[in-house]
Design a protein around this motif. Structure first.
Motif, mmCIF file in Angstrom:
data_model
loop_
_atom_site.group_PDB
_atom_site.id
_atom_site.type_symbol
_atom_site.label_atom_id
_atom_site.label_comp_id
_atom_site.label_asym_id
_atom_site.label_seq_id
_atom_site.Cartn_x
_atom_site.Cartn_y
_atom_site.Cartn_z
ATOM 1 N N LEU A 214 -64.664 1.554 20.764
ATOM 2 C CA LEU A 214 -64.093 0.779 21.847
ATOM 3 C C LEU A 214 -62.524 0.983 21.604
ATOM 4 C CD1 LEU A 214 -64.631 -1.273 24.130
ATOM 5 C CD2 LEU A 214 -63.755 -2.883 22.408
ATOM 6 N N THR A 215 -61.700 1.313 22.773
ATOM 7 C CA THR A 215 -60.500 1.118 22.729
ATOM 8 C C THR A 215 -59.820 -0.088 22.720
ATOM 9 O OG1 THR A 215 -59.975 1.595 25.118
ATOM 10 C CG2 THR A 215 -60.479 3.339 23.726
ATOM 11 N N TYR A 216 -58.643 -0.461 22.031
ATOM 12 C CA TYR A 216 -57.723 -1.541 22.465
ATOM 13 C C TYR A 216 -57.570 -1.936 23.883
ATOM 14 C CZ TYR A 216 -56.342 -1.972 17.291
ATOM 15 O OH TYR A 216 -56.334 -2.131 16.054
ATOM 16 N N GLU A 217 -57.296 -0.715 24.603
ATOM 17 C CA GLU A 217 -57.378 -0.906 26.034
ATOM 18 C C GLU A 217 -58.487 -1.889 26.779
ATOM 19 O OE1 GLU A 217 -54.003 1.534 24.865
ATOM 20 O OE2 GLU A 217 -56.360 1.416 24.318
ATOM 21 N N ASP A 218 -59.582 -1.276 26.215
ATOM 22 C CA ASP A 218 -60.905 -1.742 26.670
ATOM 23 C C ASP A 218 -61.304 -3.365 26.157
ATOM 24 O OD1 ASP A 218 -61.428 -0.420 29.231
ATOM 25 O OD2 ASP A 218 -62.271 1.267 27.924
ATOM 26 N N PRO B 190 -65.847 -3.143 17.513
ATOM 27 C CA PRO B 190 -66.459 -2.257 16.437
ATOM 28 C C PRO B 190 -66.003 -2.282 15.231
ATOM 29 C CG PRO B 190 -66.308 -1.238 18.550
ATOM 30 C CD PRO B 190 -65.412 -2.409 18.444
ATOM 31 N N PRO B 191 -66.817 -2.070 14.110
ATOM 32 C CA PRO B 191 -66.330 -2.526 12.598
ATOM 33 C C PRO B 191 -65.421 -1.425 12.358
ATOM 34 C CG PRO B 191 -68.639 -2.642 12.848
ATOM 35 C CD PRO B 191 -68.315 -2.309 14.108
ATOM 36 N N LEU B 192 -65.518 -0.059 13.045
ATOM 37 C CA LEU B 192 -64.941 1.139 12.275
ATOM 38 C C LEU B 192 -64.236 2.019 13.266
ATOM 39 C CD1 LEU B 192 -67.590 2.581 10.012
ATOM 40 C CD2 LEU B 192 -65.602 1.344 9.268
ATOM 41 N N GLU B 193 -64.926 2.238 14.639
ATOM 42 C CA GLU B 193 -64.250 3.027 15.668
ATOM 43 C C GLU B 193 -63.573 2.287 16.640
ATOM 44 O OE1 GLU B 193 -65.950 6.927 16.398
ATOM 45 O OE2 GLU B 193 -67.589 6.132 15.361
ATOM 46 N N PHE B 194 -62.324 1.993 16.209
ATOM 47 C CA PHE B 194 -61.664 1.030 17.305
ATOM 48 C C PHE B 194 -60.111 1.437 17.170
ATOM 49 C CE2 PHE B 194 -59.567 -3.411 17.457
ATOM 50 C CZ PHE B 194 -59.572 -3.478 18.954
ATOM 51 N N HIS B 195 -59.848 1.956 18.168
ATOM 52 C CA HIS B 195 -58.520 2.476 18.223
ATOM 53 C C HIS B 195 -57.873 2.490 19.852
ATOM 54 C CE1 HIS B 195 -61.004 5.713 20.188
ATOM 55 N NE2 HIS B 195 -61.609 5.503 19.194
ATOM 56 N N PRO B 196 -56.475 2.817 19.723
ATOM 57 C CA PRO B 196 -55.849 2.853 20.951
ATOM 58 C C PRO B 196 -56.193 4.055 21.617
ATOM 59 C CG PRO B 196 -54.038 2.505 19.264
ATOM 60 C CD PRO B 196 -55.534 2.870 18.428
ATOM 61 N N GLY B 197 -56.185 3.962 23.092
ATOM 62 C CA GLY B 197 -56.825 5.222 23.939
ATOM 63 C C GLY B 197 -56.888 4.631 25.121
ATOM 64 N N GLU B 198 -57.924 5.248 26.134
ATOM 65 C CA GLU B 198 -57.881 5.188 27.407
ATOM 66 C C GLU B 198 -58.362 3.866 27.919
ATOM 67 O OE1 GLU B 198 -60.148 7.468 31.178
ATOM 68 O OE2 GLU B 198 -60.387 8.094 29.256
ATOM 69 N N ARG B 199 -57.984 3.153 28.896
ATOM 70 C CA ARG B 199 -58.472 2.034 29.503
ATOM 71 C C ARG B 199 -59.740 2.740 30.684
ATOM 72 N NH1 ARG B 199 -58.994 -0.931 34.103
ATOM 73 N NH2 ARG B 199 -58.909 -3.133 34.188
ATOM 74 N N THR B 200 -60.784 2.258 30.306
ATOM 75 C CA THR B 200 -61.969 2.787 31.377
ATOM 76 C C THR B 200 -62.426 1.538 32.261
ATOM 77 O OG1 THR B 200 -63.844 2.010 30.048
ATOM 78 C CG2 THR B 200 -62.606 4.493 29.564
ATOM 79 N N GLY B 201 -62.123 0.413 31.686
ATOM 80 C CA GLY B 201 -62.693 -0.862 32.507
ATOM 81 C C GLY B 201 -64.071 -1.208 32.209
ATOM 82 N N HIS B 202 -64.771 -0.250 31.161
ATOM 83 C CA HIS B 202 -66.392 -0.365 31.042
ATOM 84 C C HIS B 202 -66.594 -0.577 29.640
ATOM 85 C CE1 HIS B 202 -66.947 0.879 35.119
ATOM 86 N NE2 HIS B 202 -66.175 1.920 34.834
ATOM 87 N N TYR B 203 -67.642 -1.565 29.446
ATOM 88 C CA TYR B 203 -68.062 -1.746 27.972
ATOM 89 C C TYR B 203 -69.275 -2.701 28.147
ATOM 90 C CZ TYR B 203 -66.107 -6.241 29.295
ATOM 91 O OH TYR B 203 -65.860 -7.641 30.050
#
Length: 213
Positions: free
Chosen positions: A186-190, A156-169
């Motif tokens: 989106l998180t970096y994890e996903d 994503p252009p703006l809201e992209f950050h470390p966080g939870e791995r959900t396994g979904h996108y």
């Protein structure tokens, strides 16, 4: 199981891609400029000195790879174009060349007007040089990457950050994937999940895709 080389494996995205690929049973080589500073990577990952803009590095690592992931970062506009140019130039001459997955910038995604996010008047000036560099890399793949197989992944252009791995996108191609509230997140994890999913089940060969919730 694939043999995966991750350039930039010590960074925010690269370290998560490295861990995700390793945890899912792939053989992973972490190519970094400072191997001594990567003790946080999973035990069992092979760490080597490597530079995606070096023809020698790419040539030496290519025989051990099914996929080469580019997850480098920095403020220098030339970095990403140099990475794309070097990889495609070297790999054209490698028998059974590995596929390239380039983690690029979300600012190259298109607004509803059909123009890149990086061209919006309120785009942060401090990110413009790196955004232009990622645009240069994408243009290079699209016009000069004959003879190799590549995929360019935009978060994503703006809201992209470390966080939870959900396994979904969810995935898209040229415009940000948005939720019911119009946000692209989106998180970096996903992101790492999306990269390894693409390694295991290629769906976007020789094209760009994006991912978000």
């Amino acid at each position: 199981m694939s043999n995966v080389v991750v350039f930039g494996a010590g960074g925010t995205a690269g370290s998560r891609i490295t861990a995700e690929a390793f945890d899912r049973g792939h053989r992973v080589i972490a190519a970094v400029r400072r191997p001594e500073a990567t003790s946080y990577l999973p035990a069992g990952v092979r760490v080597v000195t490597g530079d995606v803009t070096s023809a020698r590095s790419v040539r030496e690592l290519a025989p051990d790879a099914d996929v080469m992931v580019v997850a480098v970062g920095g403020g220098d506009r030339a970095l990403w174009r140099d990475a794309a140019q070097n990889l495609t130039t070297v790999l054209r001459d490698v028998p059974a060349a590995p596929r390239i997955i380039h983690v690029g910038g979300g600012s190259t995604l298109l607004t509803p007007k059909g123009t890149p996010v990086l061209d919006e008047p309120d785009f942060p000036a401090e990110y413009r040089e790196s955004a232009l560099g990622q645009a240069d890399a994408l243009a290079w793949y699209r016009t000069c990457a004959d003879g190799v197989t590549w995929t360019y992944l935009s978060p994503p252009p703006l809201e992209f950050h470390p966080g939870e791995r959900t396994g979904h996108y969810r995935t898209g191609t040229e415009e940000p994937v948005t939720d019911a509230q119009g946000r692209s997140v989106l998180t970096y994890e996903d992101l790492a999940v999306a990269v390894v999913d693409e390694i295991e089940n290629p769906r976007f060969e020789n094209m760009r895709f994006t991912a978000a919730y």
